[in-house]
Design an enzyme around this catalytic site. Sequence first.
Site, PDB file in Angstrom:
ATOM      1  N   GLY A 225       1.335  15.902  43.213  1.00  0.00           N
ATOM      2  CA  GLY A 225       2.209  15.983  44.167  1.00  0.00           C
ATOM      3  C   GLY A 225       3.262  17.622  44.097  1.00  0.00           C
TER       4      GLY A 225
ATOM      5  N   GLU B 106       1.247  19.369  47.290  1.00  0.00           N
ATOM      6  CA  GLU B 106       1.891  18.692  48.141  1.00  0.00           C
ATOM      7  C   GLU B 106       3.137  19.374  48.092  1.00  0.00           C
ATOM      8  OE1 GLU B 106       0.638  15.107  47.158  1.00  0.00           O
ATOM      9  OE2 GLU B 106      -0.799  14.210  48.806  1.00  0.00           O
TER      10      GLU B 106
ATOM     11  N   ALA C 105       2.205  13.920  40.397  1.00  0.00           N
ATOM     12  CA  ALA C 105       3.805  13.018  40.321  1.00  0.00           C
ATOM     13  C   ALA C 105       3.057  12.771  38.933  1.00  0.00           C
ATOM     14  CB  ALA C 105       3.551  11.806  41.394  1.00  0.00           C
TER      15      ALA C 105
HETATM   16  N1  CAA Z   1       2.202  13.554  35.145  1.00  0.00           N
HETATM   17  C1  CAA Z   1       3.104  13.196  33.787  1.00  0.00           C
HETATM   18  N2  CAA Z   1       2.607  14.475  32.743  1.00  0.00           N
HETATM   19  C2  CAA Z   1       1.815  15.414  32.585  1.00  0.00           C
HETATM   20  C3  CAA Z   1       1.143  15.599  34.232  1.00  0.00           C
HETATM   21  C4  CAA Z   1       1.522  14.246  35.362  1.00  0.00           C
HETATM   22  N3  CAA Z   1       1.047  14.714  36.598  1.00  0.00           N
HETATM   23  N4  CAA Z   1       0.525  16.714  34.110  1.00  0.00           N
HETATM   24  C5  CAA Z   1       0.920  17.333  32.523  1.00  0.00           C
HETATM   25  N5  CAA Z   1       1.329  15.962  32.299  1.00  0.00           N
HETATM   26  C6  CAA Z   1       1.851  15.826  30.752  1.00  0.00           C
HETATM   27  C7  CAA Z   1       0.855  15.746  29.930  1.00  0.00           C
HETATM   28  O1  CAA Z   1       0.443  14.612  29.960  1.00  0.00           O
HETATM   29  C8  CAA Z   1       1.412  16.521  28.257  1.00  0.00           C
HETATM   30  O2  CAA Z   1       2.050  15.360  27.768  1.00  0.00           O
HETATM   31  P1  CAA Z   1       2.312  15.215  26.302  1.00  0.00           P
HETATM   32  O3  CAA Z   1       2.165  16.615  25.545  1.00  0.00           O
HETATM   33  O4  CAA Z   1       3.572  14.042  25.775  1.00  0.00           O
HETATM   34  O5  CAA Z   1       1.181  15.439  25.692  1.00  0.00           O
HETATM   35  C9  CAA Z   1       1.937  17.406  29.060  1.00  0.00           C
HETATM   36  O6  CAA Z   1       2.425  17.413  30.402  1.00  0.00           O
HETATM   37  C10 CAA Z   1       1.112  18.915  29.006  1.00  0.00           C
HETATM   38  O7  CAA Z   1       0.133  19.009  29.431  1.00  0.00           O
HETATM   39  P2  CAA Z   1      -1.609  18.867  28.537  1.00  0.00           P
HETATM   40  O8  CAA Z   1      -1.784  18.611  27.400  1.00  0.00           O
HETATM   41  O9  CAA Z   1      -2.451  18.418  29.387  1.00  0.00           O
HETATM   42  O10 CAA Z   1      -1.335  20.787  29.370  1.00  0.00           O
HETATM   43  P3  CAA Z   1      -2.934  20.809  29.794  1.00  0.00           P
HETATM   44  O11 CAA Z   1      -2.938  22.670  29.726  1.00  0.00           O
HETATM   45  O12 CAA Z   1      -4.176  21.025  28.544  1.00  0.00           O
HETATM   46  O13 CAA Z   1      -3.826  20.993  30.978  1.00  0.00           O
HETATM   47  C11 CAA Z   1      -2.967  19.904  33.301  1.00  0.00           C
HETATM   48  C12 CAA Z   1      -2.716  20.618  32.002  1.00  0.00           C
HETATM   49  C13 CAA Z   1      -4.583  20.673  33.650  1.00  0.00           C
HETATM   50  C14 CAA Z   1      -2.619  20.949  34.328  1.00  0.00           C
HETATM   51  C15 CAA Z   1      -3.203  18.980  32.973  1.00  0.00           C
HETATM   52  O14 CAA Z   1      -1.855  18.290  32.137  1.00  0.00           O
HETATM   53  C16 CAA Z   1      -3.170  17.862  33.792  1.00  0.00           C
HETATM   54  O15 CAA Z   1      -4.495  17.668  34.539  1.00  0.00           O
HETATM   55  N6  CAA Z   1      -2.458  16.535  35.096  1.00  0.00           N
HETATM   56  C17 CAA Z   1      -2.421  16.444  35.536  1.00  0.00           C
HETATM   57  C18 CAA Z   1      -2.795  16.967  36.812  1.00  0.00           C
HETATM   58  C19 CAA Z   1      -3.349  15.785  38.005  1.00  0.00           C
HETATM   59  O16 CAA Z   1      -4.064  15.032  37.817  1.00  0.00           O
HETATM   60  N7  CAA Z   1      -2.078  15.682  38.746  1.00  0.00           N
HETATM   61  C20 CAA Z   1      -2.666  14.563  39.984  1.00  0.00           C
HETATM   62  C21 CAA Z   1      -1.042  13.752  39.595  1.00  0.00           C
HETATM   63  S1  CAA Z   1      -1.236  12.559  40.703  1.00  0.00           S
HETATM   64  C22 CAA Z   1      -0.379  12.657  42.381  1.00  0.00           C
HETATM   65  O17 CAA Z   1      -0.193  13.786  42.233  1.00  0.00           O
HETATM   66  C23 CAA Z   1      -0.284  12.058  44.058  1.00  0.00           C
HETATM   67  C24 CAA Z   1       0.421  12.598  44.760  1.00  0.00           C
HETATM   68  O18 CAA Z   1      -0.354  12.669  45.920  1.00  0.00           O
HETATM   69  C25 CAA Z   1       2.205  11.800  44.903  1.00  0.00           C
END
Ligand code: CAA
Length: 258
Positions: free
Chosen positions: A109, A112, A64
Site C-alpha cells: 500500500g 501504491e 497496509a
Molecule cells: N503492517 C503492520 N505492521 C507493520 C507493517 C505492516 N505493513 N510493516 C511493518 N510493521 C511493523 C512490524 O510488525 C514491527 O512491529 P513490532 O515492532 O511491533 O514488531 C515494526 O513495524 C517494525 O518492523 P520490522 O521489525 O519488521 O522492521 P524491519 O526493518 O526488520 O523490516 C520491513 C522492515 C522489511 C518493511 C518489514 O517490516 C516488512 O516486511 N513489512 C511488511 C511489508 C509488506 O508486506 N507490506 C505489504 C502489506 S499488504 C498491502 O499493502 C496490501 C495492499 O495492497 C493494500
Amino acid sequence: MYENIKYEVKDQIAFVTVDRPKALNALNEDVLSELYKAFSQFECDDDARVAILTGEGKAFVAGADIAAMSKMNALEGRNMMILGHKLMNYMEAIEKPIIAAVNGFALGGGCELSMACDFRLASTKAKFGQPEVGLGIIPGFGGTQRLPRLVGKGMAKYLTMTAEIIGADEAYRIGLCEKVFEPEELLPEAEKIAKAIIQKAPIAVGSAKVAINNGYDMDLKSASRFEIETFTAAFGSDDKAEGMGAFLEKRPAEFKNK
Ligand code: CAA
C-alpha cells in the site's frame, strides 16, 4: 486534529507526513481517513499550492496494516480497499500537484500510495515493492492498475509475482521514480521542485494534471479532444494574458490564479 499524520503548510507547500513510525507508517483505516482529510484541507486551502507527502522515520509507508487486516473477513477487507481507492483516486483528482518524497520503505500500500502522487522523488534509502503475494493476497490499493501504467505490464507482473523489493536506482531505471537524492537532500530538493512549480501559473499546472490523468485512460482521439477543452480553459485565464504579456515585455510573470 490528526493522530497518525502531520499536516503543515509553509511557504505555500503543504507537508503531509505519515507519522506512525512504530508500525513503519502502515496504513490502517484511521491513517487512510486522516490522509483523506488532510488532502481535503490541502485542496480547499488557496495558500497551499503543492503538497509533499512523506513518512516519518525509516519508512515512507510499509504497506497496509497487516495486523489489522489479519483480523478482517473478506467483506471488511473489501471495505478497507474501497477506502484506500477512495483516497488515492481523490489524490489524483485534486487539481494541484502532490509530490511523493519516498524516504524509505514504500511497500504494498505504500508503493501504491506513492503511485497515486503526481511523481516520486526517492532517497537512496528508498525501497519499492509489491510483496502482497507473499501474504496470500494481491495489491488492493490500485497496484495492479497503476504499476503497469508506470512501468509497463511485464515489469509490473515481474515485481508483483516475485514480490521482489527494489532499491531507488532500479526504481529510477524502470520509471517508478523520477529523481533520486541522498537522504538528507530529499526534502530540501522536494521543496525546491515544489517552489519551481509554484512559480508557474496555477491554473495551467492544475489543468496539465487534469489533462494527463484523465486523458491517459481514454483512446487517443477522445484524449486529444479532452486536451483541447482543458487547454481552452487555461487559455481563457487572466494568467495566460499575464504569462504571455510578461514574456513579450521581457519581465517575470506575476500569476494571480485567475
Ligand atoms: N503492517 C503492520 N505492521 C507493520 C507493517 C505492516 N505493513 N510493516 C511493518 N510493521 C511493523 C512490524 O510488525 C514491527 O512491529 P513490532 O515492532 O511491533 O514488531 C515494526 O513495524 C517494525 O518492523 P520490522 O521489525 O519488521 O522492521 P524491519 O526493518 O526488520 O523490516 C520491513 C522492515 C522489511 C518493511 C518489514 O517490516 C516488512 O516486511 N513489512 C511488511 C511489508 C509488506 O508486506 N507490506 C505489504 C502489506 S499488504 C498491502 O499493502 C496490501 C495492499 O495492497 C493494500
